[in-house]
Design a protein around this motif. Structure first.
Motif, PDB file in Angstrom:
ATOM      1  N   THR A 314     -14.460   5.380  22.071  1.00  0.00           N
ATOM      2  CA  THR A 314     -13.428   6.396  21.592  1.00  0.00           C
ATOM      3  C   THR A 314     -12.051   6.145  21.586  1.00  0.00           C
ATOM      4  O   THR A 314     -11.586   7.218  20.271  1.00  0.00           O
ATOM      5  CB  THR A 314     -13.229   7.649  22.707  1.00  0.00           C
ATOM      6  N   ALA A 315     -11.603   5.383  22.457  1.00  0.00           N
ATOM      7  CA  ALA A 315      -9.674   5.345  21.990  1.00  0.00           C
ATOM      8  C   ALA A 315     -10.100   5.131  20.718  1.00  0.00           C
ATOM      9  O   ALA A 315      -9.162   5.229  20.145  1.00  0.00           O
ATOM     10  CB  ALA A 315      -9.567   4.668  23.088  1.00  0.00           C
ATOM     11  N   ALA A 316     -10.779   3.998  20.269  1.00  0.00           N
ATOM     12  CA  ALA A 316     -10.795   3.244  18.594  1.00  0.00           C
ATOM     13  C   ALA A 316     -10.584   4.459  17.792  1.00  0.00           C
ATOM     14  O   ALA A 316      -9.617   4.605  16.781  1.00  0.00           O
ATOM     15  CB  ALA A 316     -11.676   2.282  18.569  1.00  0.00           C
ATOM     16  N   CYS A 317     -11.481   5.394  18.102  1.00  0.00           N
ATOM     17  CA  CYS A 317     -11.913   6.506  17.065  1.00  0.00           C
ATOM     18  C   CYS A 317     -10.569   7.474  17.056  1.00  0.00           C
ATOM     19  O   CYS A 317     -10.422   7.791  16.272  1.00  0.00           O
ATOM     20  CB  CYS A 317     -13.175   7.018  17.477  1.00  0.00           C
ATOM     21  N   LEU A 318     -10.491   7.531  18.646  1.00  0.00           N
ATOM     22  CA  LEU A 318      -8.973   8.223  18.160  1.00  0.00           C
ATOM     23  C   LEU A 318      -7.104   7.935  18.043  1.00  0.00           C
ATOM     24  O   LEU A 318      -6.610   8.500  17.145  1.00  0.00           O
ATOM     25  CB  LEU A 318      -8.333   8.279  20.158  1.00  0.00           C
ATOM     26  N   LEU A 319      -7.161   6.357  17.873  1.00  0.00           N
ATOM     27  CA  LEU A 319      -6.660   5.898  16.939  1.00  0.00           C
ATOM     28  C   LEU A 319      -6.690   5.684  15.368  1.00  0.00           C
ATOM     29  O   LEU A 319      -5.168   6.057  14.868  1.00  0.00           O
ATOM     30  CB  LEU A 319      -6.262   4.400  17.717  1.00  0.00           C
ATOM     31  N   LEU A 320      -7.106   5.503  15.448  1.00  0.00           N
ATOM     32  CA  LEU A 320      -8.427   5.472  13.935  1.00  0.00           C
ATOM     33  C   LEU A 320      -8.074   7.243  12.738  1.00  0.00           C
ATOM     34  O   LEU A 320      -6.825   6.926  12.300  1.00  0.00           O
ATOM     35  CB  LEU A 320      -9.609   5.318  13.655  1.00  0.00           C
ATOM     36  N   ALA A 324      -4.927   7.914  10.236  1.00  0.00           N
ATOM     37  CA  ALA A 324      -5.233   8.704   9.428  1.00  0.00           C
ATOM     38  C   ALA A 324      -4.204   9.721   8.766  1.00  0.00           C
ATOM     39  O   ALA A 324      -4.015  10.571   7.396  1.00  0.00           O
ATOM     40  CB  ALA A 324      -6.210   9.108   8.868  1.00  0.00           C
ATOM     41  N   ILE A 325      -3.749  10.240  10.266  1.00  0.00           N
ATOM     42  CA  ILE A 325      -2.787  11.830   9.624  1.00  0.00           C
ATOM     43  C   ILE A 325      -1.762  10.787   9.940  1.00  0.00           C
ATOM     44  O   ILE A 325      -0.528  11.239   8.629  1.00  0.00           O
ATOM     45  CB  ILE A 325      -2.993  12.166  11.421  1.00  0.00           C
ATOM     46  N   ALA A 326      -1.379   9.871  10.289  1.00  0.00           N
ATOM     47  CA  ALA A 326       0.206   9.691   9.926  1.00  0.00           C
ATOM     48  C   ALA A 326       0.280   8.986   8.106  1.00  0.00           C
ATOM     49  O   ALA A 326       1.337   8.888   7.732  1.00  0.00           O
ATOM     50  CB  ALA A 326       0.233   7.843  11.188  1.00  0.00           C
ATOM     51  N   SER A 327      -1.006   8.316   8.201  1.00  0.00           N
ATOM     52  CA  SER A 327      -1.201   7.670   6.931  1.00  0.00           C
ATOM     53  C   SER A 327      -0.695   9.019   6.063  1.00  0.00           C
ATOM     54  O   SER A 327      -0.303   8.560   4.715  1.00  0.00           O
ATOM     55  CB  SER A 327      -1.970   6.520   6.653  1.00  0.00           C
ATOM     56  N   ALA A 328      -1.517   9.978   6.314  1.00  0.00           N
ATOM     57  CA  ALA A 328      -0.893  11.123   5.255  1.00  0.00           C
ATOM     58  C   ALA A 328       0.187  11.533   4.702  1.00  0.00           C
ATOM     59  O   ALA A 328       0.791  12.430   3.570  1.00  0.00           O
ATOM     60  CB  ALA A 328      -2.248  12.040   5.417  1.00  0.00           C
ATOM     61  N   ILE A 329       1.095  11.257   5.814  1.00  0.00           N
ATOM     62  CA  ILE A 329       3.008  11.852   5.619  1.00  0.00           C
ATOM     63  C   ILE A 329       3.456  11.019   5.534  1.00  0.00           C
ATOM     64  O   ILE A 329       3.839  10.978   4.917  1.00  0.00           O
ATOM     65  CB  ILE A 329       2.995  12.515   7.549  1.00  0.00           C
TER      66      ILE A 329
END
Length: 771
Positions: A314-320, A324-329
């Protein structure tokens, strides 16, 4: 930007690419939710009452916990209906061979959505490579299989098509189209998309993000502001209409605390699981979009376990998700198209993620249809960037082509799994081994096809996952009832009947309205089997109180009333009961003219009424009606999925013809039953009895007697504990003066199997004479 003619040719190529991997699906039948929403949906069969079709929720009130309003998609089903290959009369459930027009329209919508996506990107991008590659990846992406191959997945296809059209209006406004018609087109397109599926509500947010990526100049354009206002107005109109039809703008009611929602366990989750599980699902979504090797039609309980704490996965999914959000910014300035693709994906995914509000399912591949467009765009931009960085555009072309071919190949390989409900569930129990819904659905399919032992095994597997799962309890109850009916040993039969009652009671305690109605119907059938007609009638009436249109309970009540009539000594009461039974059975026939069992039971009831009437004319008319019903039942029998049910109809007609001494016709019916169920002992008993009876009417009975003896022997071979077969063989041997020792052995075996036979004194006397 490519010229108009070039764009048209490229669009045609994209459409062809979208259709080709799915061409074989036109021969498929109805699967999963296609059955209640298309094959059994009376609302799509006529335009006489458009309000019944368009102003009702998706499930017609049968699932109040997850109300949906999709009038445009429902209307497209109604367009397909007249084009379907329909039998006469049309049954309640359309046969699988009538599904072709529905599947064909799905292919056309998928092609249209893929082309609309291409034209959206062509308006956004200055070149050809990225729009073509992104649209090609979208056209063949394997994760779209559920949306394209499942007829009800059309909601995703239509919504995505109109979402792309609406977004293209935003792009056109930013690029110089100042016409008011463009704004109107945007609002109308969004309204149409929302009328197909509510997920299109994310379009205004996606539009705002794209305008923000374009910069301040785009915000200042009046045309852009007009289009955005039109989108907001379109969304408001839909939400208002939705609230009017459903009584709620969300239409979603979470289950009570502690009540497991099998379709979406997140809906009843609390604490960390309520947030962490959707994050875990996000990881599964990314896995399917990036590497769709394993695809599944179901992810319900407990295929995706609740994430109650922050474990490593779950931690890996949260980091993913954070990446994704950071990359979009971060990529906004460096690669705005890739950034927009990621933002598109995140916004489109958010509404169905269960993070904002619980929806009807924890996850489904169909939910990725619209979000996948953003990933396809980002992937195409990344591939094109690789080619530019290497100074070799051909590398990007080769890499992109390889991905498109791989996607098309995986899609083609996935298509056969959706051929029909059995193949789909058989595949799903392998890809979703922890899903109680997959195991329970497969069990129900196996039961419908007469495979009782396997049906029990998979229903028990479903209950091992969720001990309260009502559908599995219902299937087990019905399967064990059928097994009890074929059990000759009284003790074993009682055990099976007791187990069936226990599972029916469990379904009654844990199920929704539909499950409770079915459970009462099963209990009514079990009471009928036990000869308790009062309890059977009470249970069936309770089923009908919950589901007045339940055909199984309605037919069952007719059978019970007819059974009561047979045991009634008063002629007036007997006629009243038979008349009431006929009314119930005709109610079933009116709604399902091809209902073979109801037609056969109605024929038997009419014959009973004909025997009771003092009017020769009325008796003859009722007999004619009975004959007509019987012929219709036999004509409908090939459509029965259970061969034993079809064979039973032939057997019943054969028995009646035998009683009327129409031996040749009776033999034809028994042989038709034999062709359907060659290992059914009762069929061979019918053949033997008919041959033995006919032998008494011919000058040379020897050959018929030989055939009768062989038929009774075959029945005994198939069911050694069938007392009737032993007795019938003994009788024909005695009457033909053959093999007295064998006749005596058969009588002794009959008396062993049926120790309380009323014929015991007579048979014991016969044994003494044979000694």
């Amino acid at each position: 930007m490519p010229r108009t003619g070039s764009r048209a040719l490229l669009g045609a190529a994209i459409a062809l690419l979208a259709v080709l991997p799915y061409v074989a699906s036109v021969r498929h039948g109805f699967t999963f939710d296609d059955i209640p929403l298309v094959a059994e949906n009376a609302r799509i069969r006529t335009w006489a009452h458009p309000g019944r079709m368009l102003a009702t929720d998706w499930w017609d009130g049968r699932r109040p916990q997850s109300l949906l309003w999709r009038p445009l998609t429902m209307a497209t089903f109604a367009v397909d209906y007249p084009l379907a290959r329909l039998p006469a009369p049309v049954p309640v459930r359309l046969p699988d061979n009538s599904a072709a027009p529905f599947h064909l329209q799905n292919l056309l919508w998928h092609a249209a959505a893929s082309v609309a996506f291409f034209f959206l990107l062509a308006a956004m991008e200055g070149g050809v490579a990225v729009p073509v590659l992104a649209a090609a990846l979208f056209a063949v992406h394997p994760v779209h299989g559920e949306a394209v191959l499942g007829i009800v997945g059309r909601a995703e296809l239509v919504a995505a098509f109109f979402a792309f059209i609406a977004l293209r209006s935003v792009v056109r406004a930013a690029r110089g189209d100042d016409g008011e018609g463009n704004a109107i087109a945007a609002g109308v397109a969004l309204l149409a998309g929302l009328a197909a599926k509510e997920q299109a509500i994310v379009v205004p947010a996606i539009a705002c993000v794209w305008v923000a990526y374009e910069g301040r100049e785009a915000w200042r354009r009046p045309a852009v502001r007009r289009v955005l206002v039109a989108l907001v107005v379109g969304a408001a109109v839909y939400l208002g209409a939705r609230a009017y039809v459903l009584g709620s703008w969300t239409g979603t009611t979470p289950p009570p605390p502690g009540v497991l929602d099998v379709d979406n366990p997140v809906a009843s989750a609390a604490g960390a699981a309520r947030v962490l599980t959707p994050v875990r699902v996000f990881g599964e979504a990314v896995r399917l979009l990036v590497f769709p090797r394993i695809l599944s039609a179901d992810y319900s309980y407990d295929e995706i376990p609740l994430a109650t704490h922050l474990d490593l996965g779950t931690a890996a999914c949260l980091l993913l998700l954070a990446a994704a959000i950071a990359s979009a910014i971060v990529l906004r300035r460096r690669s705005p198209a890739a950034a927009f693709g990621l933002a598109f994906f995140l916004l489109a995914w958010l509404l169905t993620s269960n993070l904002v509000l619980p929806i009807g399912t924890i996850f489904g591949e169909r939910l990725l249809y619209l979000p996948s467009a953003g990933i396809c765009l980002a992937a195409a931009v990344a591939i094109a960037a690789v080619g530019r960085r290497l100074g070799a555009p051909w590398v990007a072309a080769v890499l992109g082509g390889a991905l498109v071919l791989a996607g098309a190949g995986r899609t083609v390989a996935r298509v056969p799994a959706w051929s029909d409900n059995r193949t789909l569930f058989a595949a799903t129990v392998l890809t979703a081994p922890r899903s109680c819904k997959a195991a329970g659905g497969y069990a129900a399919e196996l039961y419908a096809r007469g495979e009782m032992a396997e049906a029990r095994r998979f229903a028990e597997r479903a209950l091992a996952i969720d001990p309260a799962y009502p559908e599995a309890h219902r299937t087990l109850a019905k399967a064990e009832r059928v097994l009890a009916q074929g059990e000759h040993d009284a003790a074993s039969r009682a055990v099976l009947q007791g187990q069936a009652r226990a599972h029916a009671e469990a379904a009654l305690a844990s199920g929704d309205l539909e499950s409770r109605a079915d459970a009462w119907s099963i209990q009514g059938g079990l009471a009928l089997d036990a000869g308790d007609l009062v309890r059977a009638e009470d249970a069936l009436r309770k089923a009908l109180a919950l589901e007045p249109n339940d055909l199984v309970a309605t037919e069952g009540l007719g059978v019970v009333l007819a059974a009561r009539a047979r045991g009634e000594t008063d002629a007036g009461r007997r006629e009243a009961l038979n008349t009431a039974a006929l009314a119930q059975l005709r109610s079933v026939i009116d709604r399902d003219p091809g209902h073979a069992e109801a037609l056969q039971n109605a024929a038997a009831t009419l014959r009973a009424l004909a025997q009771e009437t003092a009017s020769p004319a009325l008796a003859a008319d009722r007999t004619r009606q009975a004959d007509a019903y019987e012929r219709r039942a036999l004509a409908a029998s090939p459509a029965l999925t259970d061969p034993s049910a079809a064979a039973n109809l032939h057997g019943l007609r054969g028995q009646r013809l035998l009683e009327e001494k129409r031996f040749d016709e009776a033999l034809l019916e028994f042989h038709a039953a034999e062709a359907l169920t060659p290992r059914a002992a009762r069929v061979h008993l019918g053949i033997g009895t008919t041959l033995a009876s006919k032998a008494e009417t011919v000058p040379d009975p020897g050959p018929l007697i030989d055939q009768a003896i062989a038929s009774f022997a075959r029945a005994i071979e198939l069911e050694p504990d069938n007392g009737d077969a032993h007795l019938d063989l003994a009788i024909v041997l005695l009457r033909s003066h053959r093999e007295p020792k064998r006749a005596a052995a058969e009588i002794r075996e009959y008396l062993r199997l049926v120790p309380d036979s009323p014929m015991r004194p007579q048979l014991e006397s016969t044994l003494k004479q044979l000694a």
